[in-house]
Design an enzyme around this catalytic site. Structure first.
Site, PDB file in Angstrom:
ATOM      1  N   LYS A  93       0.870  -1.180   0.000  1.00  0.00           N
ATOM      2  CA  LYS A  93       0.000   0.000   0.000  1.00  0.00           C
ATOM      3  C   LYS A  93       0.902   1.224   0.000  1.00  0.00           C
ATOM      4  O   LYS A  93       1.566   1.525   0.991  1.00  0.00           O
ATOM      5  CB  LYS A  93      -0.910  -0.017   1.216  1.00  0.00           C
ATOM      6  CG  LYS A  93      -1.931   1.105   1.209  1.00  0.00           C
ATOM      7  CD  LYS A  93      -2.939   0.908   2.319  1.00  0.00           C
ATOM      8  CE  LYS A  93      -4.063   1.911   2.221  1.00  0.00           C
ATOM      9  NZ  LYS A  93      -3.625   3.290   2.217  1.00  0.00           N
ATOM     10  N   PHE A 145      -1.120  -0.037 -10.575  1.00  0.00           N
ATOM     11  CA  PHE A 145      -1.616  -1.337 -10.126  1.00  0.00           C
ATOM     12  C   PHE A 145      -2.839  -1.820 -10.876  1.00  0.00           C
ATOM     13  O   PHE A 145      -3.348  -2.902 -10.609  1.00  0.00           O
ATOM     14  CB  PHE A 145      -1.845  -1.374  -8.613  1.00  0.00           C
ATOM     15  CG  PHE A 145      -2.540  -0.189  -8.011  1.00  0.00           C
ATOM     16  CD1 PHE A 145      -3.892   0.000  -8.199  1.00  0.00           C
ATOM     17  CD2 PHE A 145      -1.832   0.721  -7.235  1.00  0.00           C
ATOM     18  CE1 PHE A 145      -4.532   1.074  -7.617  1.00  0.00           C
ATOM     19  CE2 PHE A 145      -2.469   1.802  -6.655  1.00  0.00           C
ATOM     20  CZ  PHE A 145      -3.833   1.984  -6.851  1.00  0.00           C
TER      21      PHE A 145
HETATM   22  P1  AMP Z   1      -7.003   4.718   2.371  1.00  0.00           P
HETATM   23  O1  AMP Z   1      -6.506   6.012   1.826  1.00  0.00           O
HETATM   24  O2  AMP Z   1      -6.399   4.314   3.663  1.00  0.00           O
HETATM   25  O3  AMP Z   1      -8.502   4.601   2.328  1.00  0.00           O
HETATM   26  O4  AMP Z   1      -6.492   3.556   1.385  1.00  0.00           O
HETATM   27  C1  AMP Z   1      -6.888   3.446   0.079  1.00  0.00           C
HETATM   28  C2  AMP Z   1      -5.884   4.101  -0.821  1.00  0.00           C
HETATM   29  O5  AMP Z   1      -4.651   3.423  -0.812  1.00  0.00           O
HETATM   30  C3  AMP Z   1      -6.267   4.083  -2.263  1.00  0.00           C
HETATM   31  O6  AMP Z   1      -7.204   5.057  -2.583  1.00  0.00           O
HETATM   32  C4  AMP Z   1      -4.935   4.324  -2.965  1.00  0.00           C
HETATM   33  O7  AMP Z   1      -4.717   5.715  -3.083  1.00  0.00           O
HETATM   34  C5  AMP Z   1      -3.925   3.786  -1.992  1.00  0.00           C
HETATM   35  N1  AMP Z   1      -3.147   2.638  -2.501  1.00  0.00           N
HETATM   36  C6  AMP Z   1      -1.829   2.497  -2.287  1.00  0.00           C
HETATM   37  N2  AMP Z   1      -1.367   1.362  -2.833  1.00  0.00           N
HETATM   38  C7  AMP Z   1      -2.418   0.749  -3.421  1.00  0.00           C
HETATM   39  C8  AMP Z   1      -2.565  -0.472  -4.134  1.00  0.00           C
HETATM   40  N3  AMP Z   1      -1.537  -1.293  -4.357  1.00  0.00           N
HETATM   41  N4  AMP Z   1      -3.810  -0.779  -4.600  1.00  0.00           N
HETATM   42  C9  AMP Z   1      -4.855   0.040  -4.364  1.00  0.00           C
HETATM   43  N5  AMP Z   1      -4.773   1.200  -3.688  1.00  0.00           N
HETATM   44  C10 AMP Z   1      -3.572   1.559  -3.207  1.00  0.00           C
END
Ligand code: AMP
Length: 554
Positions: free
Chosen positions: A250, A337
């Site tokens: 992530k 990704f």
């Molecule tokens: P959050 O911001 O905690 O809701 O986490 C979701 C976000 O993580 C997504 O909107 C992306 O911007 C980010 N993200 C980072 N790496 C990835 C990945 N490998 N696949 C999907 N989302 C990712």
């Protein structure tokens, strides 16, 4: 603009929508209203019904502050500050204050033609275009001329849109349904077209013009991103999928869709704004790729094979320095990704395993990086991948189902995320509820509080993190310390201390601390601690102010 429909019809329809709690009736009322409109009016009406004054994805919103609106209302109605405050205390909603006060206007407009949807849209456009020095007074003028011409119920909805506080219960799904019903589409077609167009107004316009079936993903029209559902532990994730899945790192940066067609490249943010000019090196990194495509990924501050702090991106987004300097201070890489279009063909309905193969082919020959991924199926493998990600400086994992389609704009169950918490607090359980489904019959939802001087203030409710065995033990203890039994809910003696992990802290009216933890999960039961040892409001406030920058930027 003469032939545009009267705004009064929309305001009255929204009143009817607001006054019923039945979702079906809300949908029916709005769809009946929309049926009579021509496409341009349907666009404005649907957008206003969704509580927006501009298309989703446009950079500027025509928002106007409370103080300006209050000032205008006082001027137009002659009501004193005190009168306005009293009305606000009664209603708790500025739109309703406007409606009440506008029953008696002191000033009358120069022109008293009824307001049309076209007039309203024109005023919103002017509000959006007014910027910088001297714009406050001009904005007030625009708002005043609208309010002067508005009937009380129209004034109410002008104010509601400008403050973004509609409270009609018209969530996105119901708007899609109303549009489907008005123009004889299936719900699924309406929802799909909405995802692709990214804006409810455009959907209504195209549907009213009978032009929805041909809506396809195409370059330079960004679509809503697929989102990930949070889960609390590696164990929960393993159970959720129950089969082999992809664990991707992530990346902590800015989500971005990269579109390429006919030799040009544009970059769009999660809010569907064009951010190409902030990141010219991403445009360069796509050189060498062939054909039209749309990629999904994350822009990450990155150098020498390592991620840099997220904060570096803020300067880039705000374009605080010249590009050469910015690129030196905060170099970025694009980690792709997913792929939504390949060689002119939409790929969102293909399984992720296919999309990844296409993505791999596409980035060959470019400097775009692929998000790193590991195949996992057990709790142990997920934990190991999580630790590796953290060691390398990433935020955790997004674990994906290889068979899942790309669900635009949805927090689908095909993607789940596991993050290191922002922080933890020690809190005491003050109330608890029975669970549902698998957790029926045990007390599995816990409301917890922190200390504020001599008082306890609630700050959240957690229902994940504990094992089945721990929940059974909790149920037994909570029954013993119940002060008051309300059936499904009980108030308990504050003595069980839990360490709660969370992603962020939000302001909240639901809890008496004024804050709520976002995605709280119980990390452990602190048998070593008593109520005297729990964390305080001061700690909550300091975490809240420390996190702000990052949350705003998103
Ligand atoms: P959050 O911001 O905690 O809701 O986490 C979701 C976000 O993580 C997504 O909107 C992306 O911007 C980010 N993200 C980072 N790496 C990835 C990945 N490998 N696949 C999907 N989302 C990712």
């Amino acid at each position: 603009m003469k032939q545009s429909a009267a705004f009064l019809g929309l305001a009255e329809a929204l009143e009817r929508v607001r006054s019923t709690t039945s979702k079906n009736q809300k949908v029916e009322t709005l769809s009946e209203y929309l049926k009579g409109l021509k496409p341009e009016d349907a666009e404005i009406a649907a957008r206003v019904a969704s509580g927006r004054s501009s298309a989703r994805g446009s950079k500027d919103e025509a928002q106007v502050g409370y103080s300006t609106l209050l000032e205008v209302l006082r001027e137009v109605t002659g009501v004193t500050q005190e009168g306005v405050s009293k009305s606000y205390l009664r209603h708790g909603d500025l739109g309703e204050v406007a409606e009440e006060l506008l029953e008696e206007k002191k000033e009358q407009p120069l022109f008293s033609d009824p307001l049309t949807l076209g007039d309203l849209d024109e005023a919103f456009q002017r509000l959006r275009s007014l910027k910088g020095h001297g714009s406050a007074a001009a904005k007030r003028g625009v708002v005043k001329s609208l309010i002067l011409r508005a009937t009380p119920v129209e004034g109410k909805y002008v104010v509601k849109v400008l403050t973004g506080e509609m409270r009609t219960g018209l969530v996105s799904g119901l708007l899609e349904e109303a549009i489907a019903a008005a123009y004889s589409l299936t719900k699924a077609d309406s929802a799909r077209a909405h995802m692709i167009l990214g804006d409810i107004g455009l959907l209504a316009r195209q549907a009213a013009a009978g032009d929805v079936s041909g809506i396809k993903i195409r370059p330079f029209r960004p679509v809503n991103f697929m989102l990930a559902e949070p889960l609390a532990t590696a164990g929960e994730i393993a159970e959720h999928f129950g089969k082999a899945a992809y664990a991707e790192y992530k990346y902590d940066g800015v989500r971005a869709q990269v579109h390429r067609a006919g030799g040009s490249v544009r970059v769009y943010s999660r809010r569907l704004e064009d951010i190409t000019s902030s990141f010219p090196e991403i445009v360069d990194s796509m050189k060498g790729s062939e054909g039209d495509c749309i990629l999904d990924g994350e822009i990450v501050p990155f150098s020498d094979g390592r991620p840099l702090p997220f904060q570096l991106l803020q300067r880039r987004l705000r374009r605080m320095e010249k590009f050469a300097e910015a690129a030196k201070n905060a170099p970025v890489s694009y980690f792709a990704f997913d792929i939504l279009m390949f060689g002119g063909e939409e790929t969102t309905n293909q399984p992720l395993s296919n999309r990844r193969a296409l993505l791999r082919r596409l980035v060959r020959g470019t400097t775009v990086r692929l998000a790193e991924t590991a195949d996992v199926s057990t709790e142990g493998e997920i934990n190991a991948a999580f630790r590796r990600s953290r060691e390398l400086g990433y935020e955790g994992l997004v674990v994906k189902d290889p068979d899942s389609v790309y669900a635009m704009g949805r927090r689908g169950s095909g993607w789940v995320k596991l993050k290191e918490e922002l922080d933890t607090i020690d809190a005491v359980i003050v109330a608890a509820e029975y669970g549902h489904g698998k957790r029926a019959g045990v007390i599995s939802d816990y409301t917890f509080a922190v200390r504020d001087g001599d008082e306890l203030k609630t700050i959240g409710k957690a229902y994940s993190g504990l094992t089945d065995k721990e929940i059974e033990e909790m149920t037994r203890r909570l029954k013993e310390i119940t002060i008051k039994d309300f059936g499904y809910r009980r108030k308990v003696k504050p003595e069980i201390v839990v360490e709660v992990a969370f992603d962020s802290i939000q302001l909240s009216e639901r809890h008496d601390s004024g804050y709520a933890l976002r995605f709280p999960r119980i990390k452990r039961i602190r048998t070593d601690k008593g109520v005297a040892d729990i964390d305080t409001m001061e700690k909550v406030e300091s975490i809240f102010s420390g996190q702000r920058l990052k949350v705003d930027e998103r």
